[in-house]
Design a protein around this motif. Structure first.
Motif, PDB file in Angstrom:
ATOM      1  N   ARG A  12       9.425  72.374  65.883  1.00  0.00           N
ATOM      2  CA  ARG A  12      10.285  71.222  65.619  1.00  0.00           C
ATOM      3  C   ARG A  12      10.125  70.713  64.194  1.00  0.00           C
ATOM      4  O   ARG A  12      11.049  70.107  63.640  1.00  0.00           O
ATOM      5  N   ARG A  13       8.967  70.966  63.604  1.00  0.00           N
ATOM      6  CA  ARG A  13       8.737  70.502  62.235  1.00  0.00           C
ATOM      7  C   ARG A  13       9.404  71.416  61.210  1.00  0.00           C
ATOM      8  O   ARG A  13       9.550  71.051  60.053  1.00  0.00           O
ATOM      9  N   ALA A  14       9.770  72.626  61.622  1.00  0.00           N
ATOM     10  CA  ALA A  14      10.370  73.586  60.698  1.00  0.00           C
ATOM     11  C   ALA A  14      11.873  73.355  60.614  1.00  0.00           C
ATOM     12  O   ALA A  14      12.624  73.765  61.480  1.00  0.00           O
ATOM     13  N   ASP A  15      12.339  72.685  59.549  1.00  0.00           N
ATOM     14  CA  ASP A  15      13.775  72.490  59.381  1.00  0.00           C
ATOM     15  C   ASP A  15      14.402  73.770  58.839  1.00  0.00           C
ATOM     16  O   ASP A  15      13.728  74.782  58.613  1.00  0.00           O
ATOM     17  N   ALA A  16      15.706  73.729  58.638  1.00  0.00           N
ATOM     18  CA  ALA A  16      16.416  74.942  58.219  1.00  0.00           C
ATOM     19  C   ALA A  16      15.882  75.480  56.898  1.00  0.00           C
ATOM     20  O   ALA A  16      15.725  76.691  56.724  1.00  0.00           O
ATOM     21  N   ALA A  17      15.593  74.582  55.955  1.00  0.00           N
ATOM     22  CA  ALA A  17      15.094  75.020  54.653  1.00  0.00           C
ATOM     23  C   ALA A  17      13.735  75.698  54.797  1.00  0.00           C
ATOM     24  O   ALA A  17      13.471  76.734  54.172  1.00  0.00           O
ATOM     25  N   ALA A  18      12.880  75.139  55.627  1.00  0.00           N
ATOM     26  CA  ALA A  18      11.552  75.722  55.831  1.00  0.00           C
ATOM     27  C   ALA A  18      11.651  77.087  56.483  1.00  0.00           C
ATOM     28  O   ALA A  18      10.902  78.007  56.133  1.00  0.00           O
ATOM     29  N   ARG A  19      12.587  77.230  57.418  1.00  0.00           N
ATOM     30  CA  ARG A  19      12.721  78.509  58.130  1.00  0.00           C
ATOM     31  C   ARG A  19      13.203  79.629  57.224  1.00  0.00           C
ATOM     32  O   ARG A  19      13.001  80.807  57.517  1.00  0.00           O
ATOM     33  N   GLU A  20      13.846  79.272  56.104  1.00  0.00           N
ATOM     34  CA  GLU A  20      14.228  80.293  55.134  1.00  0.00           C
ATOM     35  C   GLU A  20      12.995  80.888  54.460  1.00  0.00           C
ATOM     36  O   GLU A  20      13.027  82.024  53.978  1.00  0.00           O
ATOM     37  N   VAL A  21      11.923  80.133  54.416  1.00  0.00           N
ATOM     38  CA  VAL A  21      10.691  80.567  53.757  1.00  0.00           C
ATOM     39  C   VAL A  21       9.695  81.116  54.768  1.00  0.00           C
ATOM     40  O   VAL A  21       9.064  82.152  54.542  1.00  0.00           O
ATOM     41  N   VAL A  22       9.544  80.422  55.888  1.00  0.00           N
ATOM     42  CA  VAL A  22       8.651  80.861  56.967  1.00  0.00           C
ATOM     43  C   VAL A  22       9.442  80.812  58.267  1.00  0.00           C
ATOM     44  O   VAL A  22       9.736  79.726  58.780  1.00  0.00           O
ATOM     45  N   ASP A  23       9.783  81.969  58.786  1.00  0.00           N
ATOM     46  CA  ASP A  23      10.542  82.052  60.033  1.00  0.00           C
ATOM     47  C   ASP A  23       9.564  81.893  61.204  1.00  0.00           C
ATOM     48  O   ASP A  23       8.947  82.857  61.652  1.00  0.00           O
ATOM     49  N   VAL A  24       9.435  80.660  61.663  1.00  0.00           N
ATOM     50  CA  VAL A  24       8.468  80.338  62.703  1.00  0.00           C
ATOM     51  C   VAL A  24       8.746  81.139  63.979  1.00  0.00           C
ATOM     52  O   VAL A  24       7.820  81.644  64.620  1.00  0.00           O
ATOM     53  N   GLY A  25      10.002  81.251  64.347  1.00  0.00           N
ATOM     54  CA  GLY A  25      10.339  81.997  65.558  1.00  0.00           C
ATOM     55  C   GLY A  25       9.894  83.445  65.480  1.00  0.00           C
ATOM     56  O   GLY A  25       9.345  84.000  66.440  1.00  0.00           O
ATOM     57  N   ASP A  26      10.109  84.070  64.330  1.00  0.00           N
ATOM     58  CA  ASP A  26       9.684  85.453  64.143  1.00  0.00           C
ATOM     59  C   ASP A  26       8.170  85.560  64.215  1.00  0.00           C
ATOM     60  O   ASP A  26       7.626  86.482  64.835  1.00  0.00           O
ATOM     61  N   GLY A  27       7.485  84.606  63.586  1.00  0.00           N
ATOM     62  CA  GLY A  27       6.024  84.623  63.606  1.00  0.00           C
ATOM     63  C   GLY A  27       5.466  84.491  65.013  1.00  0.00           C
ATOM     64  O   GLY A  27       4.510  85.185  65.382  1.00  0.00           O
ATOM     65  N   ILE A  28       6.069  83.616  65.811  1.00  0.00           N
ATOM     66  CA  ILE A  28       5.614  83.428  67.186  1.00  0.00           C
ATOM     67  C   ILE A  28       5.880  84.684  68.010  1.00  0.00           C
ATOM     68  O   ILE A  28       5.063  85.090  68.835  1.00  0.00           O
TER      69      ILE A  28
END
Length: 210
Positions: A12-28
């Protein structure tokens, strides 16, 4: 506790801009849905790279290209595992430049520097008071049989630590129970060839195995 009752998760803390740098879903996905383990990996990455690219620069300045190559290889694997795709690609470029002596080493490192700093800054945001979200009890995962053991194996493989081979040997029974025979044998084969990226890929496929 369900997801709806958790006030602050890494996702939830990963906004769209952050996900461009660190794809949390992919990491999980790479750690088979174990969000607590993923949070530990993010903290490990932030700790390991608190000095940014300085160790690689120092190695290059000292003329130790082998060390610089090894460090860039480790960074490539670590960035890939946490879902930091742009950084992973830049680390790939640097690793290739060092391996082939293309003359582009400094340019590649200069391109990597701000990307690594950006990842660290985003990790500071993601991990600041974030509450890790554990898997639901109604959705069992084979990795939950012994998460500490699997976490240790992942840490060693991400770090390119040869102790991973010892762990696979010493904890064969437990890891076979977690991974299954086919995945365990594939991980062992790759690790014994010091191909830690392939071993990590075999672990990732566990989440999609039947």
């Amino acid at each position: 506790m369900t997801e709806d009752h958790i006030p602050s998760t890494i996702e939830r803390r990963a906004d769209a801009a952050a996900r461009e740098v660190v794809d949390v879903g992919d990491g999980i996905d790479r750690v088979m849905g174990d969000r607590d383990l993923y949070a530990r990996m993010l903290r490990r990455f932030r700790k390991d790279y608190s000095d940014g690219d300085r160790p690689i620069r120092v190695a290059l300045t000292a003329g130790d290209r082998a060390l610089a190559h090894r460090l860039s290889h480790t960074l490539k694997g670590a960035a890939g595992m946490i879902g930091a795709r742009p950084l992973h690609l830049l680390a790939c470029d640097l690793e290739t430049a060092l391996r082939t002596a293309s003359g582009e080493e400094t340019a590649c490192l200069d391109a990597l520097t701000p990307a690594l700093s950006q990842v660290i800054a985003i990790l500071d945001t993601l991990l600041n008071e974030a509450v890790p979200m554990t898997a639901h009890a109604t959705q069992p995962n084979a990795a939950m049989a012994d998460p500490a053991l699997l976490a240790r194996l992942l840490d060693l493989l991400i770090s390119g630590d040869g102790a991973a081979i010892d762990l696979l040997d010493d904890s064969e029974a437990g890891l076979r129970m977690i991974l299954g025979d086919a995945q365990f044998d594939e991980v062992v084969l790759a690790a014994n060839e010091f191909d830690y990226d392939r071993a990590l890929g075999a672990l990732r496929r566990l989440g999609h195995a039947s």
